[in-house]
Design a protein around this motif. Sequence first.
Motif, PDB file in Angstrom:
ATOM      1  N   ALA A   1       3.787  -7.997  -6.525  1.00 40.64           N
ATOM      2  CA  ALA A   1       2.929  -7.566  -5.419  1.00 40.64           C
ATOM      3  C   ALA A   1       3.464  -8.105  -4.095  1.00 40.64           C
ATOM      4  O   ALA A   1       4.182  -9.099  -4.072  1.00 40.64           O
TER       5      ALA A   1
ATOM      6  N   ALA B   1       0.809  -1.219   0.000  1.00 44.93           N
ATOM      7  CA  ALA B   1       0.000   0.000   0.000  1.00 44.93           C
ATOM      8  C   ALA B   1       0.845   1.274   0.000  1.00 44.93           C
ATOM      9  O   ALA B   1       0.490   2.251  -0.655  1.00 44.93           O
TER      10      ALA B   1
ATOM     11  N   SER C   1       1.455  -3.530 -14.366  1.00 51.71           N
ATOM     12  CA  SER C   1       0.749  -2.276 -14.111  1.00 51.71           C
ATOM     13  C   SER C   1       1.677  -1.128 -14.499  1.00 51.71           C
ATOM     14  O   SER C   1       1.962  -0.936 -15.680  1.00 51.71           O
TER      15      SER C   1
ATOM     16  N   SER D   1      -2.088   2.476 -11.916  1.00 55.01           N
ATOM     17  CA  SER D   1      -2.414   2.584 -13.341  1.00 55.01           C
ATOM     18  C   SER D   1      -3.408   3.714 -13.594  1.00 55.01           C
ATOM     19  O   SER D   1      -3.305   4.429 -14.593  1.00 55.01           O
TER      20      SER D   1
ATOM     21  N   LEU E   1      -4.984  -8.392  -0.775  1.00 58.11           N
ATOM     22  CA  LEU E   1      -5.726  -7.636  -1.785  1.00 58.11           C
ATOM     23  C   LEU E   1      -5.385  -6.137  -1.767  1.00 58.11           C
ATOM     24  O   LEU E   1      -5.529  -5.462  -2.776  1.00 58.11           O
ATOM     25  N   PHE E   2      -4.935  -5.637  -0.616  1.00 55.12           N
ATOM     26  CA  PHE E   2      -4.475  -4.244  -0.586  1.00 55.12           C
ATOM     27  C   PHE E   2      -3.355  -4.074  -1.602  1.00 55.12           C
ATOM     28  O   PHE E   2      -3.255  -3.067  -2.293  1.00 55.12           O
ATOM     29  N   SER E   3      -2.511  -5.082  -1.662  1.00 52.54           N
ATOM     30  CA  SER E   3      -1.387  -5.046  -2.582  1.00 52.54           C
ATOM     31  C   SER E   3      -1.866  -5.138  -4.034  1.00 52.54           C
ATOM     32  O   SER E   3      -1.457  -4.343  -4.886  1.00 52.54           O
ATOM     33  N   LEU E   4      -2.764  -6.090  -4.297  1.00 54.73           N
ATOM     34  CA  LEU E   4      -3.259  -6.259  -5.677  1.00 54.73           C
ATOM     35  C   LEU E   4      -3.880  -4.953  -6.192  1.00 54.73           C
ATOM     36  O   LEU E   4      -3.671  -4.562  -7.334  1.00 54.73           O
ATOM     37  N   MET E   5      -4.644  -4.290  -5.318  1.00 55.89           N
ATOM     38  CA  MET E   5      -5.361  -3.092  -5.766  1.00 55.89           C
ATOM     39  C   MET E   5      -4.417  -1.931  -6.086  1.00 55.89           C
ATOM     40  O   MET E   5      -4.812  -0.972  -6.750  1.00 55.89           O
ATOM     41  N   GLN E   6      -3.168  -2.023  -5.626  1.00 58.26           N
ATOM     42  CA  GLN E   6      -2.209  -0.975  -5.982  1.00 58.26           C
ATOM     43  C   GLN E   6      -1.933  -0.979  -7.490  1.00 58.26           C
ATOM     44  O   GLN E   6      -1.565   0.026  -8.071  1.00 58.26           O
ATOM     45  N   MET E   7      -2.119  -2.143  -8.107  1.00 61.84           N
ATOM     46  CA  MET E   7      -1.941  -2.209  -9.572  1.00 61.84           C
ATOM     47  C   MET E   7      -2.939  -1.286 -10.255  1.00 61.84           C
ATOM     48  O   MET E   7      -2.596  -0.520 -11.153  1.00 61.84           O
ATOM     49  N   ALA E   8      -4.203  -1.375  -9.822  1.00 57.81           N
ATOM     50  CA  ALA E   8      -5.250  -0.550 -10.424  1.00 57.81           C
ATOM     51  C   ALA E   8      -5.062   0.913 -10.035  1.00 57.81           C
ATOM     52  O   ALA E   8      -5.250   1.821 -10.848  1.00 57.81           O
ATOM     53  N   LYS E   9      -4.657   1.109  -8.786  1.00 57.41           N
ATOM     54  CA  LYS E   9      -4.507   2.479  -8.269  1.00 57.41           C
ATOM     55  C   LYS E   9      -3.398   3.233  -9.014  1.00 57.41           C
ATOM     56  O   LYS E   9      -3.608   4.352  -9.495  1.00 57.41           O
TER      57      LYS E   9
ATOM     58  N   VAL F   1       1.529   7.103  -6.406  1.00 59.85           N
ATOM     59  CA  VAL F   1       0.415   7.966  -6.809  1.00 59.85           C
ATOM     60  C   VAL F   1       0.705   9.426  -6.447  1.00 59.85           C
ATOM     61  O   VAL F   1       0.451  10.340  -7.231  1.00 59.85           O
TER      62      VAL F   1
ATOM     63  N   GLU G   1       0.857   4.150  -2.738  1.00 62.40           N
ATOM     64  CA  GLU G   1       0.486   5.504  -2.328  1.00 62.40           C
ATOM     65  C   GLU G   1       1.597   6.506  -2.696  1.00 62.40           C
ATOM     66  O   GLU G   1       1.322   7.581  -3.225  1.00 62.40           O
TER      67      GLU G   1
END
Lengths: 313, 319
Positions: free
Chosen positions: A170, A141, A214, A186, A176-184, A148, A145
């Motif tokens: 990841a 995360a 990503s 990107s 899943l916090f880690s996985l969502m960093q890909m979307a975040k 971003v 962060e």
Amino acid sequence: MSSWLTKIVPSIMRSERKDRRTNVPEGLWRKCPKCDSVLYRPELEKHLNVCPKCDHHMRLSARKRLTVFLDADSTQEIAAELEPTDRLKFKDSKKYKDRLAAAQKETQEKDALVVMQGTLNGLPVVACAFEFNFMGGSMGAIVGERFVRAANLALEKQIPFVCFAASGGARMQEALFSLMQMAKTSAALEKLKQAGVPFISVMTDPVFGGVSASLAMLGDLNIAEPNALIGFAGPRVIEQTVREKLPEGFQRSEFLLEHGALDMIVHRHELRAKIGGILRKLTHAPELATEEFLSKETNEETTEALPEPPKDF
Amino acid sequence: MNPNFLEFEQPIAELEAKIEELRLVGDDNQLNISEEIERLQEKSTKLTEQIFSNLTAWQVSQLSRHPQRPYTLDYIRLIFSDFDEIHGDRHFADDAAIVGGIARLEGQPVMIIGHQKGRDVKEKVRRNFGMPRPEGYRKALRLMQMAERFKLPILTFIDTPGAYPGVDAEERGQSEAIAFNLAVMSRLQTPIISTVIGEGGSGGALAIGVCDELMMLQYSTYSVISPEGCASILWKSAERAADAAAAMGITAERLQELGFVDALIDEPLGGAHRSPERMADNIRQALGQSLARLQALDTEVLLEQRYQRLMRFGAPEAA
């Protein structure tokens, strides 16, 4: 390896054999893992961890990477105050908290991404680099962060953004916090793209999994250092899946260039000049005189005589 | 062992076998037997309720991959009407591990995209066990961009062990294909609803899973790496998959607690495969509600909400 030297530099040799812990602090000598040349450490560092004999690119710490990339005294670190937390109270054979503490102690970084604002031959840029020695440069995360925030700063100031990736992917301990960093990450990069702010992705050995799939592949230009391992799935996973031997040079930079995934391969010593030139064109900045292009670190010739390496290294 | 039941369901399987036996001898003494069958069936339901009220993450993981679990095409058939499948990425191939096309949901035209696993051996191979190659993700992207042009909401169904780890996939840019979808989906000007119907396997799932609302079936999972993969790396043994599943918190319920899931869709007792029709009804209802929420929003608001939703994930908590 049963000589006096074993006692002096045992950690270096062991770590090189296993290809782990590349930044062993002590010891004056280091063997190139590619050509086996024995290298004088201060000399190797002056060459930015590129073997002077065979040009093999060894890993470089995030902080060193950014310091030599940006103009001297131009740098200001961003989002350094952010620290990782263990939201899931994750524990495998070790607690995630303890792994974090150990990585922080070893690397002197809070997490696996360092972000800096500065200038590149006078051109203002935001640059970030992954610290591979921090849990394999894995993206949790805080890495997401920080990335971003770096992208947002570039967007706000309308200045180019450069990322040096070195990551196994990841961070499993953040699930899943880690996985969502890909979307975040990107999504943040897509904002830059829409606004016409350049993003240059530089892939250094190695880039895999969630980082490769990503932010690292989303550059306006995707650049790699020579011979870096880059891919989605790791070679061992692929070998187990397809049950056949992988082709020679598979997932190396040169392989990716040939298959159209990269724009160019650039030697570490030329990255600063090359990216500077590219960004000046993309941002319509005036051309620099040739001598200004050359970076201070790479142009210095060694003047002093080097010491002889020990015979049975 | 009855292959239609998982290991932890064996007590139920035994009861069901007994019921089946009684049915076969059902001709004589009909009255007594049917009473006995009724009694056993009640017992079986109670037992199922009991076992399913307290599932471990690893048991849920097994259910999410149950060989009889309904797949995307099953739900397309049960939930939608007038489905036209669209094939190919227009560059290289048609990846059968991802299916997509236009259909109607209660009369409204929508774009559907989903992972597809195979039921028998031949079909499993053809569908590559639901593991897409880059051309699958590029087909998905093409359909999503088409949906944007024609103002069709996008409904994705997630059910994959992960993106295919193969030489050809790497050669054609698996990483780039996934990354590009993540970036483009973050700003597509049409509502996107993703529903995890089985296994949400890492980047291969997320590549069609950037959305305005994430829904998960009760016994589905979503994780950064498979429990087996995580166990073999962190515990040095795939045998510890149950521990890894628990530690990562991969179940729909846990992920809802953690703030990732917008709607959890109840499954019929014993799991979706026990009654695909009822499961489909529940999904249809949830999709309808979600769609109504999202279609009430201006596109600008929709996109800002989607972006902020992504930015929230893992953001440092305000002091």
